[in-house]
Design a protein around this motif. Sequence first.
Motif, PDB file in Angstrom:
ATOM      1  N   MET A   1       0.838  -1.321   0.058  1.00 55.63           N
ATOM      2  CA  MET A   1       0.093  -0.001  -0.072  1.00 55.63           C
ATOM      3  C   MET A   1       0.823   1.252  -0.058  1.00 55.63           C
ATOM      4  SD  MET A   1      -2.957  -1.313   2.643  1.00 55.63           S
ATOM      5  CE  MET A   1      -4.297  -0.032   2.355  1.00 55.63           C
ATOM      6  N   THR A   2       0.335   2.405  -0.640  1.00 53.58           N
ATOM      7  CA  THR A   2       1.247   3.644  -0.500  1.00 53.58           C
ATOM      8  C   THR A   2       0.419   4.476   0.426  1.00 53.58           C
ATOM      9  OG1 THR A   2      -0.335   4.802  -2.719  1.00 53.58           O
ATOM     10  CG2 THR A   2       1.363   3.165  -3.119  1.00 53.58           C
ATOM     11  N   LYS A   3       1.398   5.659   0.339  1.00 52.74           N
ATOM     12  CA  LYS A   3       0.613   6.806   1.380  1.00 52.74           C
ATOM     13  C   LYS A   3      -0.659   7.395   1.131  1.00 52.74           C
ATOM     14  CE  LYS A   3       3.089  10.590  -0.976  1.00 52.74           C
ATOM     15  NZ  LYS A   3       4.013  11.647  -0.571  1.00 52.74           N
ATOM     16  N   GLU A   4      -1.137   7.238  -0.295  1.00 57.77           N
ATOM     17  CA  GLU A   4      -2.366   7.592  -0.825  1.00 57.77           C
ATOM     18  C   GLU A   4      -3.519   6.776   0.015  1.00 57.77           C
ATOM     19  OE1 GLU A   4      -3.142  10.316  -2.404  1.00 57.77           O
ATOM     20  OE2 GLU A   4      -0.763  10.757  -2.118  1.00 57.77           O
ATOM     21  N   ASP A   5      -2.936   5.429   0.071  1.00 67.11           N
ATOM     22  CA  ASP A   5      -4.130   4.510   0.894  1.00 67.11           C
ATOM     23  C   ASP A   5      -4.418   5.020   2.240  1.00 67.11           C
ATOM     24  OD1 ASP A   5      -4.294   2.697  -1.180  1.00 67.11           O
ATOM     25  OD2 ASP A   5      -2.273   2.202  -1.028  1.00 67.11           O
ATOM     26  N   PHE A   6      -3.533   5.846   2.772  1.00 63.97           N
ATOM     27  CA  PHE A   6      -4.012   6.217   4.173  1.00 63.97           C
ATOM     28  C   PHE A   6      -4.128   7.650   4.433  1.00 63.97           C
ATOM     29  CE2 PHE A   6      -0.104   2.906   4.186  1.00 63.97           C
ATOM     30  CZ  PHE A   6      -0.759   1.964   4.266  1.00 63.97           C
ATOM     31  N   LYS A   7      -4.583   8.278   3.510  1.00 63.18           N
ATOM     32  CA  LYS A   7      -4.888   9.700   3.234  1.00 63.18           C
ATOM     33  C   LYS A   7      -5.822  10.075   4.587  1.00 63.18           C
ATOM     34  CE  LYS A   7      -3.757  13.673   1.229  1.00 63.18           C
ATOM     35  NZ  LYS A   7      -2.429  14.095   1.058  1.00 63.18           N
ATOM     36  N   ASP A   8      -6.992   9.318   4.730  1.00 66.68           N
ATOM     37  CA  ASP A   8      -7.981   9.813   5.552  1.00 66.68           C
ATOM     38  C   ASP A   8      -7.512   9.693   7.161  1.00 66.68           C
ATOM     39  OD1 ASP A   8      -7.706   6.927   5.023  1.00 66.68           O
ATOM     40  OD2 ASP A   8     -10.043   6.856   5.635  1.00 66.68           O
ATOM     41  N   ILE A   9      -6.461   8.750   7.225  1.00 73.58           N
ATOM     42  CA  ILE A   9      -6.094   8.506   8.845  1.00 73.58           C
ATOM     43  C   ILE A   9      -4.710   9.114   9.053  1.00 73.58           C
ATOM     44  CG2 ILE A   9      -7.704   6.367   8.890  1.00 73.58           C
ATOM     45  CD1 ILE A   9      -5.005   4.593   8.950  1.00 73.58           C
ATOM     46  N   ALA A  10      -4.020   9.334   8.213  1.00 76.43           N
ATOM     47  CA  ALA A  10      -2.508   9.448   8.414  1.00 76.43           C
ATOM     48  C   ALA A  10      -2.336  11.017   8.817  1.00 76.43           C
ATOM     49  CB  ALA A  10      -1.664   9.312   7.574  1.00 76.43           C
ATOM     50  N   PRO A  11      -1.219  11.244   9.569  1.00 75.69           N
ATOM     51  CA  PRO A  11      -0.976  12.696   9.872  1.00 75.69           C
ATOM     52  C   PRO A  11      -0.721  13.346   8.751  1.00 75.69           C
ATOM     53  CG  PRO A  11       0.286  11.252  11.265  1.00 75.69           C
ATOM     54  CD  PRO A  11      -0.327  10.236  10.188  1.00 75.69           C
ATOM     55  N   PHE A  12      -0.789  14.829   8.623  1.00 70.06           N
ATOM     56  CA  PHE A  12      -0.403  15.586   7.317  1.00 70.06           C
ATOM     57  C   PHE A  12       0.942  15.322   6.716  1.00 70.06           C
ATOM     58  CE2 PHE A  12      -3.983  18.471   9.196  1.00 70.06           C
ATOM     59  CZ  PHE A  12      -4.881  17.996   7.951  1.00 70.06           C
ATOM     60  N   GLU A  13       1.206  15.032   5.598  1.00 73.31           N
ATOM     61  CA  GLU A  13       2.734  15.318   5.117  1.00 73.31           C
ATOM     62  C   GLU A  13       3.112  16.702   5.481  1.00 73.31           C
ATOM     63  OE1 GLU A  13       4.257  12.729   3.525  1.00 73.31           O
ATOM     64  OE2 GLU A  13       2.805  11.504   3.998  1.00 73.31           O
ATOM     65  N   ASP A  14       4.388  16.780   5.429  1.00 71.92           N
ATOM     66  CA  ASP A  14       5.373  18.022   5.823  1.00 71.92           C
ATOM     67  C   ASP A  14       4.850  19.026   4.550  1.00 71.92           C
ATOM     68  OD1 ASP A  14       6.394  17.264   8.043  1.00 71.92           O
ATOM     69  OD2 ASP A  14       8.206  16.659   7.598  1.00 71.92           O
ATOM     70  N   SER A  15       4.545  18.499   3.288  1.00 68.64           N
ATOM     71  CA  SER A  15       4.249  19.382   2.379  1.00 68.64           C
ATOM     72  C   SER A  15       2.954  20.088   2.535  1.00 68.64           C
ATOM     73  CB  SER A  15       4.502  18.665   1.145  1.00 68.64           C
ATOM     74  OG  SER A  15       3.364  17.563   1.188  1.00 68.64           O
TER      75      SER A  15
END
Length: 385
Positions: A1-15
């Motif tokens: 899985m990639t970071k896009e699969d976790f978008k709704d639960i993951a912390p914000f990216e630094d960007s």
Amino acid sequence: MTKEDFKDIAPFEDSEFKENMAQLVKEPGFEYAVKYVMPKVDYEQFVNQLLSLDTKDSFHSKVMSPFLEMLAEKTTAGITADGLEECLAFGTATYISNHRDIVLDATFLNLCLLRNGCRTGEIALGDNLLIFDWIERLVKLNKGFIVKRNLRLTKAFEAAKQLSAYIHYCHSDKHESVWIAQREGRAKDSNDRTQEAVIKMLALTGGDSVIDSLKAINIAPTTISYEYDPNDYLKATEFLSKRRDPEFVKCKNDDLLSMETGLLGFKGRIHYHVSRPINDTLETLRHITDKNELFSTICAHIDNLIHRGYYIFPINYICYDRLNGTSQFADRYTPEEVEAVDRYFKGQLEKVRLENITDEEYQFMLDLMVTMYANPLINKLKAEQ
């Protein structure tokens, strides 16, 4: 899985950090919360400091660390930790701990990491606590990731797989440590037990077997010992409310009050004991083919390490003797400390906001609080047998 699969639960990216911080500081609720917790703050100056930051790590080191040191000075008698050095030799860790305070359990662990010159870890937080949108934004800016609660069976399994995959992704791709509670919700009576569902979730992804999956995330059982729990009277209130009405359910404002009380209430001394990751023990369990037995054995081992790690305070010894009608530990406390505990309980129960409390109900709540403070010692003694 990639970071896009976790978008709704993951912390914000630094960007995404600066954009979301700019949105957060515009929220009236955030401004109210900051001024409530730091009444002397120059909010405009504080906002300018926040807007100058670029990353979650800079937010932790430049803002959260000084804030937590201030909070520790005002609301505790000191925070100590042991075991971090050996644990961090593994690189990243999954700190799985008993759960005392909604906000501070993981936050003060991160403070201990910062004090030791280490990077902070990511924090699991249930979505039931995201009462307002700005709280979710703050959580994701503060290296928090979301645990989805109260879903239907199919959705719950999908959410568990996503959460498991994300925690493994934190270790393998992001090289981040993680904190997660050993159970959903706090143990109201401080009788800490690991829920098998948590360990089963962690093992859903990341390896060819349960053992390989769990070894990949370096599970480090962590014991949190609070001398005083500011929420003890609220927990007693909840027990009495359910006794009066078995259908009683807490509302969102109850969770908000618990967060505020835990944050600002006096906690006395706090100690973190971090056990070495359990990989060696997991390796010895490969012969167990029955998964129910395997998960039960793993949870029992985690519980044993957490229970052994309790730091025992005078109030725990006093309540143990009082609960058991003994003087077994009378040499561990003074008459003055007994009087101080009695004053403490009286003061806490005076805060209960229920009507028409009878003498019998008052004693019920007092007994609950005595049990609450006795249980860590009860469990430690059993673990050390």
